[in-house]
Design a protein around this motif. Structure first.
Motif, PDB file in Angstrom:
ATOM      1  N   LYS A 184       3.479  10.298   3.456  1.00  0.00           N
ATOM      2  CA  LYS A 184       4.684   9.709   4.060  1.00  0.00           C
ATOM      3  C   LYS A 184       4.667   8.177   4.003  1.00  0.00           C
ATOM      4  N   ASN A 185       3.481   7.591   3.839  1.00  0.00           N
ATOM      5  CA  ASN A 185       3.371   6.127   3.835  1.00  0.00           C
ATOM      6  C   ASN A 185       3.622   5.488   2.472  1.00  0.00           C
ATOM      7  N   ILE A 186       3.860   6.288   1.445  1.00  0.00           N
ATOM      8  CA  ILE A 186       4.057   5.703   0.110  1.00  0.00           C
ATOM      9  C   ILE A 186       5.451   5.976  -0.445  1.00  0.00           C
ATOM     10  N   ASN A 187       6.384   6.275   0.455  1.00  0.00           N
ATOM     11  CA  ASN A 187       7.738   6.638   0.007  1.00  0.00           C
ATOM     12  C   ASN A 187       8.743   5.495   0.041  1.00  0.00           C
ATOM     13  N   GLU A 188       8.446   4.445   0.810  1.00  0.00           N
ATOM     14  CA  GLU A 188       9.389   3.337   0.930  1.00  0.00           C
ATOM     15  C   GLU A 188       8.720   2.025   0.526  1.00  0.00           C
ATOM     16  N   TYR A 189       9.531   1.113  -0.008  1.00  0.00           N
ATOM     17  CA  TYR A 189       9.002  -0.141  -0.555  1.00  0.00           C
ATOM     18  C   TYR A 189       9.814  -1.328  -0.060  1.00  0.00           C
ATOM     19  N   ILE A 190       9.156  -2.474  -0.006  1.00  0.00           N
ATOM     20  CA  ILE A 190       9.841  -3.721   0.327  1.00  0.00           C
ATOM     21  C   ILE A 190       9.385  -4.801  -0.653  1.00  0.00           C
ATOM     22  N   ASP A 191      10.150  -5.874  -0.739  1.00  0.00           N
ATOM     23  CA  ASP A 191       9.770  -7.025  -1.563  1.00  0.00           C
ATOM     24  C   ASP A 191       9.120  -8.083  -0.687  1.00  0.00           C
ATOM     25  N   VAL A 192       8.071  -8.706  -1.209  1.00  0.00           N
ATOM     26  CA  VAL A 192       7.394  -9.796  -0.488  1.00  0.00           C
ATOM     27  C   VAL A 192       7.017 -10.884  -1.488  1.00  0.00           C
ATOM     28  N   PRO A 193       6.832 -12.128  -1.007  1.00  0.00           N
ATOM     29  CA  PRO A 193       6.375 -13.189  -1.913  1.00  0.00           C
ATOM     30  C   PRO A 193       4.901 -13.018  -2.254  1.00  0.00           C
ATOM     31  N   PHE A 194       4.562 -13.347  -3.485  1.00  0.00           N
ATOM     32  CA  PHE A 194       3.170 -13.301  -3.950  1.00  0.00           C
ATOM     33  C   PHE A 194       2.994 -14.452  -4.927  1.00  0.00           C
ATOM     34  N   GLU A 195       2.216 -15.452  -4.511  1.00  0.00           N
ATOM     35  CA  GLU A 195       2.134 -16.698  -5.282  1.00  0.00           C
ATOM     36  C   GLU A 195       3.548 -17.235  -5.478  1.00  0.00           C
ATOM     37  N   ASN A 196       4.011 -17.365  -6.728  1.00  0.00           N
ATOM     38  CA  ASN A 196       5.336 -17.942  -6.977  1.00  0.00           C
ATOM     39  C   ASN A 196       6.375 -16.907  -7.399  1.00  0.00           C
ATOM     40  N   ILE A 197       6.084 -15.614  -7.159  1.00  0.00           N
ATOM     41  CA  ILE A 197       7.014 -14.554  -7.564  1.00  0.00           C
ATOM     42  C   ILE A 197       7.266 -13.604  -6.393  1.00  0.00           C
ATOM     43  N   VAL A 199       7.241  -9.506  -5.360  1.00  0.00           N
ATOM     44  CA  VAL A 199       6.652  -8.242  -5.820  1.00  0.00           C
ATOM     45  C   VAL A 199       6.990  -7.134  -4.831  1.00  0.00           C
ATOM     46  N   MET A 200       6.717  -5.895  -5.241  1.00  0.00           N
ATOM     47  CA  MET A 200       6.937  -4.745  -4.372  1.00  0.00           C
ATOM     48  C   MET A 200       5.634  -4.361  -3.667  1.00  0.00           C
ATOM     49  N   ILE A 201       5.769  -3.914  -2.416  1.00  0.00           N
ATOM     50  CA  ILE A 201       4.644  -3.307  -1.705  1.00  0.00           C
ATOM     51  C   ILE A 201       5.176  -2.139  -0.871  1.00  0.00           C
ATOM     52  N   PHE A 202       4.280  -1.274  -0.429  1.00  0.00           N
ATOM     53  CA  PHE A 202       4.693  -0.189   0.450  1.00  0.00           C
ATOM     54  C   PHE A 202       5.182  -0.748   1.780  1.00  0.00           C
ATOM     55  N   LYS A 203       6.291  -0.207   2.277  1.00  0.00           N
ATOM     56  CA  LYS A 203       6.826  -0.634   3.573  1.00  0.00           C
ATOM     57  C   LYS A 203       5.797  -0.377   4.677  1.00  0.00           C
ATOM     58  N   ASN A 204       5.069   0.729   4.577  1.00  0.00           N
ATOM     59  CA  ASN A 204       4.055   1.084   5.576  1.00  0.00           C
ATOM     60  C   ASN A 204       2.673   0.568   5.174  1.00  0.00           C
ATOM     61  N   TYR A 205       2.634  -0.641   4.629  1.00  0.00           N
ATOM     62  CA  TYR A 205       1.373  -1.233   4.174  1.00  0.00           C
ATOM     63  C   TYR A 205       0.334  -1.323   5.287  1.00  0.00           C
ATOM     64  N   ASP A 206       0.798  -1.524   6.528  1.00  0.00           N
ATOM     65  CA  ASP A 206      -0.140  -1.714   7.637  1.00  0.00           C
ATOM     66  C   ASP A 206      -1.010  -0.473   7.844  1.00  0.00           C
ATOM     67  N   GLU A 207      -0.408   0.704   7.844  1.00  0.00           N
ATOM     68  CA  GLU A 207      -1.165   1.938   8.028  1.00  0.00           C
ATOM     69  C   GLU A 207      -2.109   2.178   6.850  1.00  0.00           C
ATOM     70  N   ILE A 208      -1.639   1.876   5.642  1.00  0.00           N
ATOM     71  CA  ILE A 208      -2.462   2.076   4.445  1.00  0.00           C
ATOM     72  C   ILE A 208      -3.690   1.169   4.487  1.00  0.00           C
ATOM     73  N   LEU A 209      -3.488  -0.098   4.803  1.00  0.00           N
ATOM     74  CA  LEU A 209      -4.597  -1.050   4.830  1.00  0.00           C
ATOM     75  C   LEU A 209      -5.558  -0.779   5.981  1.00  0.00           C
ATOM     76  N   LYS A 210      -5.031  -0.386   7.125  1.00  0.00           N
ATOM     77  CA  LYS A 210      -5.918  -0.075   8.250  1.00  0.00           C
ATOM     78  C   LYS A 210      -6.801   1.126   7.939  1.00  0.00           C
ATOM     79  N   THR A 211      -6.255   2.110   7.230  1.00  0.00           N
ATOM     80  CA  THR A 211      -7.051   3.283   6.864  1.00  0.00           C
ATOM     81  C   THR A 211      -8.246   2.891   6.018  1.00  0.00           C
ATOM     82  N   THR A 212      -8.028   1.994   5.075  1.00  0.00           N
ATOM     83  CA  THR A 212      -9.099   1.625   4.141  1.00  0.00           C
ATOM     84  C   THR A 212      -9.986   0.507   4.648  1.00  0.00           C
ATOM     85  N   PHE A 213      -9.383  -0.500   5.279  1.00  0.00           N
ATOM     86  CA  PHE A 213     -10.132  -1.719   5.603  1.00  0.00           C
ATOM     87  C   PHE A 213     -10.282  -2.020   7.095  1.00  0.00           C
TER      88      PHE A 213
END
Length: 270
Positions: free
Chosen positions: A217-230, A232-246
């Motif tokens: 359920k955490n990999i179904n939605e996406y948002i755009d965020v700045p990355f360096e000078n461009i 990019v797309m990331i998962f909207k639920n990035y917080d849950e994904i990153l907390k699980t791993t890190f």
């Protein structure tokens, strides 16, 4: 060949990512940064200062689409490396490279002729909801991957047992051949992607299993965020994904744990 310094390497990686993003958006393909690159996007708005690679991930469906598209591309600068496009390529996932450059990774048992500064492209794949079956499948994926990514023996950094296992896996992988191992991996992904479940795992799991398995359920939605000078797309639920791993991914690690891949990159001679 003239060496490319780390800052210039990072600039080139971002340009590769920008090209990848462009192809994805033109073809309505969603992706996300993952791992340290995703942490970098949230915590640093770009590449983690001591990091030197960029990782992206897609659902299995979009992963196969982007590989097919990039394999057909005839871009003057960028090329996807797979077993279909590079005769001596051995990783179980593609890398999108800058053809003007050449990379040496000293830890690899073999060097790839068309290797260049790159971004890694991974996929999320369905795995069983049953915990025992799930763990067994991830263990199998990790074992097959370790046979594909052949590393040199290094007694200075790792113990005898680790190097003994690596030595044996290197021999077995050479005997079986990369195509055999890739086919075994693909059969796993095909089998479990037929019947979607509530759990997914990347095709390059390197952490403990409970840190690698994610909720679908955490990999179904996406948002755009700045990355360096461009952008990019990331998962909207990035917080849950990153907390699980890190865990607490916003906390900076101790200085002695801030390690890079220490890539050696060079300009190819024209």
């Amino acid at each position: 060949m003239k060496e490319i310094k780390t800052d210039e390497q990072k600039k080139i990686m971002v340009e590769i990512l920008e090209y990848f993003d462009k192809v994805c958006r033109e073809n309505k393909i969603k992706y996300s940064l993952i791992g340290g690159s995703l942490i970098g996007a949230i915590r640093h708005k770009g590449i983690i200062p001591w990091d030197d690679d960029i990782d992206v991930i897609l659902t299995q469906e979009n992963y196969l689409k982007i590989i097919s598209l990039l394999e057909k591309e005839n871009d003057n600068r960028f090329k996807i490396l797979t077993q279909n496009t590079c005769k001596d390529y051995f990783f179980p996932f593609p890398k999108l490279i800058d053809k003007r450059t050449y990379v040496v990774e000293p830890q690899n048992l073999e060097q790839i002729s068309e290797y260049g500064i790159y971004i890694d492209i991974f996929s999320y794949n369905f795995i069983p909801d049953d915990e025992t079956k799930r763990k067994n499948i991830v263990k199998k994926i990790k074992l097959l991957n370790s046979m594909m990514s052949r590393k040199k023996i290094n007694l200075q950094k790792e113990g005898f047992k680790q190097n003994f296992l690596r030595f044996n896996k290197n021999i077995i992988s050479k005997m079986l051949g990369y195509k055999y191992i890739i086919n075994k991996l693909n059969k796993i992904y095909i089998k479990y992607n037929v019947e979607p479940s509530k759990h997914v795992v990347s095709n390059w799991p390197i952490y403990k299993i409970d840190k690698e398995v994610q909720q679908e359920k955490n990999i179904n939605e996406y948002i755009d965020v700045p990355f360096e000078n461009i952008q990019v797309m990331i998962f909207k639920n990035y917080d849950e994904i990153l907390k699980t791993t890190f865990g607490d991914y916003m906390k900076l690690p101790p200085e002695n744990e801030r390690k890079s891949h220490a890539l050696k990159a060079y300009w190819r001679e024209k």
